[in-house]
Design a protein around this motif. Structure first.
Motif, PDB file in Angstrom:
ATOM      1  N   VAL A  30      17.683  80.370 -35.692  1.00 40.80           N
ATOM      2  CA  VAL A  30      17.199  81.066 -36.889  1.00 40.80           C
ATOM      3  C   VAL A  30      15.994  81.935 -36.521  1.00 40.80           C
ATOM      4  O   VAL A  30      15.894  83.088 -36.955  1.00 40.80           O
ATOM      5  N   ALA A  31      15.079  81.393 -35.709  1.00 40.50           N
ATOM      6  CA  ALA A  31      13.870  82.134 -35.320  1.00 40.50           C
ATOM      7  C   ALA A  31      14.220  83.412 -34.566  1.00 40.50           C
ATOM      8  O   ALA A  31      13.544  84.431 -34.721  1.00 40.50           O
ATOM      9  N   ARG A  32      15.258  83.369 -33.760  1.00 44.70           N
ATOM     10  CA  ARG A  32      15.659  84.525 -32.959  1.00 44.70           C
ATOM     11  C   ARG A  32      16.612  85.449 -33.709  1.00 44.70           C
ATOM     12  O   ARG A  32      17.012  86.487 -33.181  1.00 44.70           O
ATOM     13  N   GLY A  33      16.996  85.077 -34.905  1.00 41.69           N
ATOM     14  CA  GLY A  33      17.980  85.847 -35.666  1.00 41.69           C
ATOM     15  C   GLY A  33      17.473  87.204 -36.099  1.00 41.69           C
ATOM     16  O   GLY A  33      16.295  87.534 -35.961  1.00 41.69           O
ATOM     17  N   GLY A  34      18.360  88.000 -36.649  1.00 37.66           N
ATOM     18  CA  GLY A  34      18.037  89.354 -37.035  1.00 37.66           C
ATOM     19  C   GLY A  34      17.654  89.530 -38.493  1.00 37.66           C
ATOM     20  O   GLY A  34      17.385  90.650 -38.928  1.00 37.66           O
ATOM     21  N   ASP A  35      17.626  88.451 -39.258  1.00 35.73           N
ATOM     22  CA  ASP A  35      17.267  88.556 -40.670  1.00 35.73           C
ATOM     23  C   ASP A  35      15.784  88.875 -40.833  1.00 35.73           C
ATOM     24  O   ASP A  35      14.995  88.749 -39.884  1.00 35.73           O
ATOM     25  N   ALA A  36      15.418  89.239 -42.025  1.00 38.87           N
ATOM     26  CA  ALA A  36      14.010  89.495 -42.348  1.00 38.87           C
ATOM     27  C   ALA A  36      13.207  88.216 -42.097  1.00 38.87           C
ATOM     28  O   ALA A  36      13.735  87.100 -42.240  1.00 38.87           O
ATOM     29  N   PRO A  37      11.929  88.352 -41.715  1.00 35.90           N
ATOM     30  CA  PRO A  37      11.117  87.159 -41.436  1.00 35.90           C
ATOM     31  C   PRO A  37      11.072  86.143 -42.569  1.00 35.90           C
ATOM     32  O   PRO A  37      11.140  84.936 -42.323  1.00 35.90           O
ATOM     33  N   ALA A  38      11.005  86.588 -43.812  1.00 39.02           N
ATOM     34  CA  ALA A  38      10.969  85.638 -44.934  1.00 39.02           C
ATOM     35  C   ALA A  38      12.269  84.835 -45.018  1.00 39.02           C
ATOM     36  O   ALA A  38      12.245  83.629 -45.287  1.00 39.02           O
ATOM     37  N   VAL A  39      13.386  85.494 -44.751  1.00 34.77           N
ATOM     38  CA  VAL A  39      14.683  84.808 -44.771  1.00 34.77           C
ATOM     39  C   VAL A  39      14.758  83.807 -43.620  1.00 34.77           C
ATOM     40  O   VAL A  39      15.215  82.671 -43.790  1.00 34.77           O
ATOM     41  N   ARG A  40      14.279  84.220 -42.438  1.00 32.96           N
ATOM     42  CA  ARG A  40      14.279  83.309 -41.282  1.00 32.96           C
ATOM     43  C   ARG A  40      13.364  82.120 -41.526  1.00 32.96           C
ATOM     44  O   ARG A  40      13.704  80.989 -41.185  1.00 32.96           O
ATOM     45  N   LEU A  41      12.178  82.370 -42.100  1.00 33.41           N
ATOM     46  CA  LEU A  41      11.244  81.270 -42.350  1.00 33.41           C
ATOM     47  C   LEU A  41      11.832  80.270 -43.334  1.00 33.41           C
ATOM     48  O   LEU A  41      11.769  79.057 -43.115  1.00 33.41           O
ATOM     49  N   GLU A  42      12.413  80.786 -44.390  1.00 32.87           N
ATOM     50  CA  GLU A  42      13.029  79.885 -45.368  1.00 32.87           C
ATOM     51  C   GLU A  42      14.163  79.092 -44.728  1.00 32.87           C
ATOM     52  O   GLU A  42      14.275  77.878 -44.928  1.00 32.87           O
ATOM     53  N   GLY A  43      14.992  79.752 -43.929  1.00 34.98           N
ATOM     54  CA  GLY A  43      16.097  79.060 -43.272  1.00 34.98           C
ATOM     55  C   GLY A  43      15.623  77.990 -42.311  1.00 34.98           C
ATOM     56  O   GLY A  43      16.154  76.873 -42.287  1.00 34.98           O
ATOM     57  N   ALA A  44      14.607  78.315 -41.508  1.00 39.19           N
ATOM     58  CA  ALA A  44      14.076  77.340 -40.551  1.00 39.19           C
ATOM     59  C   ALA A  44      13.460  76.143 -41.281  1.00 39.19           C
ATOM     60  O   ALA A  44      13.687  74.989 -40.902  1.00 39.19           O
ATOM     61  N   MET A  45      12.696  76.429 -42.329  1.00 39.56           N
ATOM     62  CA  MET A  45      12.078  75.319 -43.077  1.00 39.56           C
ATOM     63  C   MET A  45      13.134  74.474 -43.774  1.00 39.56           C
ATOM     64  O   MET A  45      12.996  73.255 -43.845  1.00 39.56           O
ATOM     65  N   GLU A  46      14.185  75.096 -44.282  1.00 38.44           N
ATOM     66  CA  GLU A  46      15.255  74.311 -44.919  1.00 38.44           C
ATOM     67  C   GLU A  46      15.894  73.353 -43.919  1.00 38.44           C
ATOM     68  O   GLU A  46      16.203  72.210 -44.258  1.00 38.44           O
ATOM     69  N   ILE A  47      16.092  73.809 -42.693  1.00 39.30           N
ATOM     70  CA  ILE A  47      16.658  72.931 -41.661  1.00 39.30           C
ATOM     71  C   ILE A  47      15.708  71.772 -41.375  1.00 39.30           C
ATOM     72  O   ILE A  47      16.114  70.604 -41.374  1.00 39.30           O
ATOM     73  N   ILE A  48      14.446  72.093 -41.146  1.00 37.49           N
ATOM     74  CA  ILE A  48      13.468  71.058 -40.788  1.00 37.49           C
ATOM     75  C   ILE A  48      13.240  70.094 -41.948  1.00 37.49           C
ATOM     76  O   ILE A  48      13.290  68.874 -41.772  1.00 37.49           O
TER      77      ILE A  48
END
Length: 152
Positions: A30-48
């Motif tokens: 997710v961190a290396r993905g191409g989405d906007a930073p807010a989308v990546r942050l939300e995705g990473a936090m949802e996983i954790i």
């Protein structure tokens, strides 16, 4: 008594690594993905937060027992510290990208904020061991995201 509380230290570390590796890998993707930073942050936090706050009781017990063992066993300490640092670094990478893009607060100490986010997720782990807490993991994710966003 569950199986995780009677395992040998070596097998306990192996189980922790096996259970944690997919979480660490998913957050790194997710961190290396191409989405906007807010989308990546939300995705990473949802996983954790999902792993820590909505995990099965055996996972919670395994981590809590591992942390207790880490106080006296360097192998547990190293295994848990490595995995925790990988998650923190992934969050920090996303936060840095968001600051650079102007999406997140520019005065943010990204390392400290990443550590605080991870600490909040670890608090959910403690809540899951006691069958829940006052604020559900999903609400914590939304609150932390809003604190990071520029103009929030």
């Amino acid at each position: 008594m569950s199986a995780s509380s009677i395992q040998s230290p070596a097998s306990s570390i192996q189980v922790i690594e096996e259970r944690f590796e997919p979480i660490v890998a998913a957050v790194a993707r997710v961190a290396r993905g191409g989405d906007a930073p807010a989308v990546r942050l939300e995705g990473a936090m949802e996983i954790i937060f999902g792993a820590y706050g909505q995990s099965d009781p055996d996972f919670s017990e395994m981590l809590l027992t591992g942390w207790m063992r880490a106080r006296h066993d360097k192998h547990h300490r190293l295994a848990l510290a490595w995995q925790r640092e990988q998650l923190r670094l992934s969050l920090e990478e996303i936060l840095q990208a968001g600051v650079a893009a102007g999406a997140f607060r520019n005065e943010m100490d990204t390392g400290a904020v990443a550590a605080a986010m991870l600490g909040a997720a670890e608090g959910c782990l403690l809540q899951s061991a006691t069958q829940g807490g006052a604020v559900p993991p999903g609400e914590l994710v939304r609150a932390l995201l809003s604190l990071a966003l520029r103009g929030a």
